[in-house]
Scaffold this active site. Sequence first.
Site, PDB file in Angstrom:
ATOM      1  CE  LYS A 188      -4.393  -0.815   2.024  1.00 20.57           C
ATOM      2  NZ  LYS A 188      -5.222  -0.661   3.210  1.00 20.57           N
ATOM      3  N   GLY A 226      -6.198   2.278  18.546  1.00 18.44           N
ATOM      4  CA  GLY A 226      -5.191   1.794  17.604  1.00 18.44           C
ATOM      5  C   GLY A 226      -4.604   2.933  16.786  1.00 18.44           C
TER       6      GLY A 226
END
Length: 270
Positions: free
Chosen positions: A47, A107
Amino acid sequence: MHNAAIAHLGLDYVYLPLPVKPENLAAAIAGFAAIGLRGFSITIPHKQAILPLLSEVSAIAQAVGAVNTVWRTNAGWSGTNTDVEGFLAPLKAQNRDWSQTTVVILGNGGAARAVVVGCGQLGCARMQAVGRSQQKLETFAQSWAGASLPLNLTVHAWETLPDLLPDADLVVNTTPIGMHPQVEASPLSPQMAEKLSNRAIAYDLIYTPSPTRFLRQAQVQGATTIDGLEMLVQQGVAALTLWLQLDTPAATIPVDIMRHALKQQLGLPT
Ligand code: NAP
């Protein structure tokens, strides 16, 4: 879901999984151009690595720092990140003013970046990202220094959650905690979950199981819940719209057929 949509539209395309080793990425992409591929999705571990191989990268993908969708143009390959659009779709459906919203993000990995950009686009008042590694939290915080959107983002240790949760209007789980097969795990301990307000929206990016333990905890608190399925559907709709734009107006992408196919594939009730 892409193939279900393509079949429904009667188009002569196919969406295929093509495993590519990191050392072969540039060669694979040159090959894709040579055989006339219309476009592709790109995922872990490529990515970020694909960025220098693209002739154009959208502002959203630059902000997120990762690309998940690539399509062919006359100039070469263009890339964007449709996770932000996918993440925002169920929130925009709530039709509310986000300007006073306090967001707690559980997160600080890849998906958390799409959440920060999405909440920035919504104009949320403040974002508090919570993580277990102080060093990763600091790197995450610093990575937004040049952001074009005004982002009021602070980072916090996991242990501070009991203090943050009572004032949170939107709590987004971007960790894999609770994902199949660890279905009894939750990012929130029972004591932390009790701190969730009943006016909060609990949003879990995980799509199997549905609901996750985190969302079940939020339901008990009277909070509104959103699972990750619609994000997955809508990032795919956005990608397909880009690939088919020459043949098909965006309005004709059969979203219901994509959602149905995805649920079938995941073994979720349709
Ligand atoms: P990632 O880059 O690996 O990030 C995962 C984050 O979770 C990291 O910050 C990691 O912390 C944290 N984490 C993992 N285990 C933890 C634990 N036991 N306690 C505390 N923190 C923990 O992964 P990602 O790509 O962001 O994906 C995360 C989740 O989002 C996955 O479940 C994925 O399926 C889901 N997702 C869903 C969609 C959708 O369309 N619905 C899209 C993207 C992602 P450390 O860095 O300290 O390890």
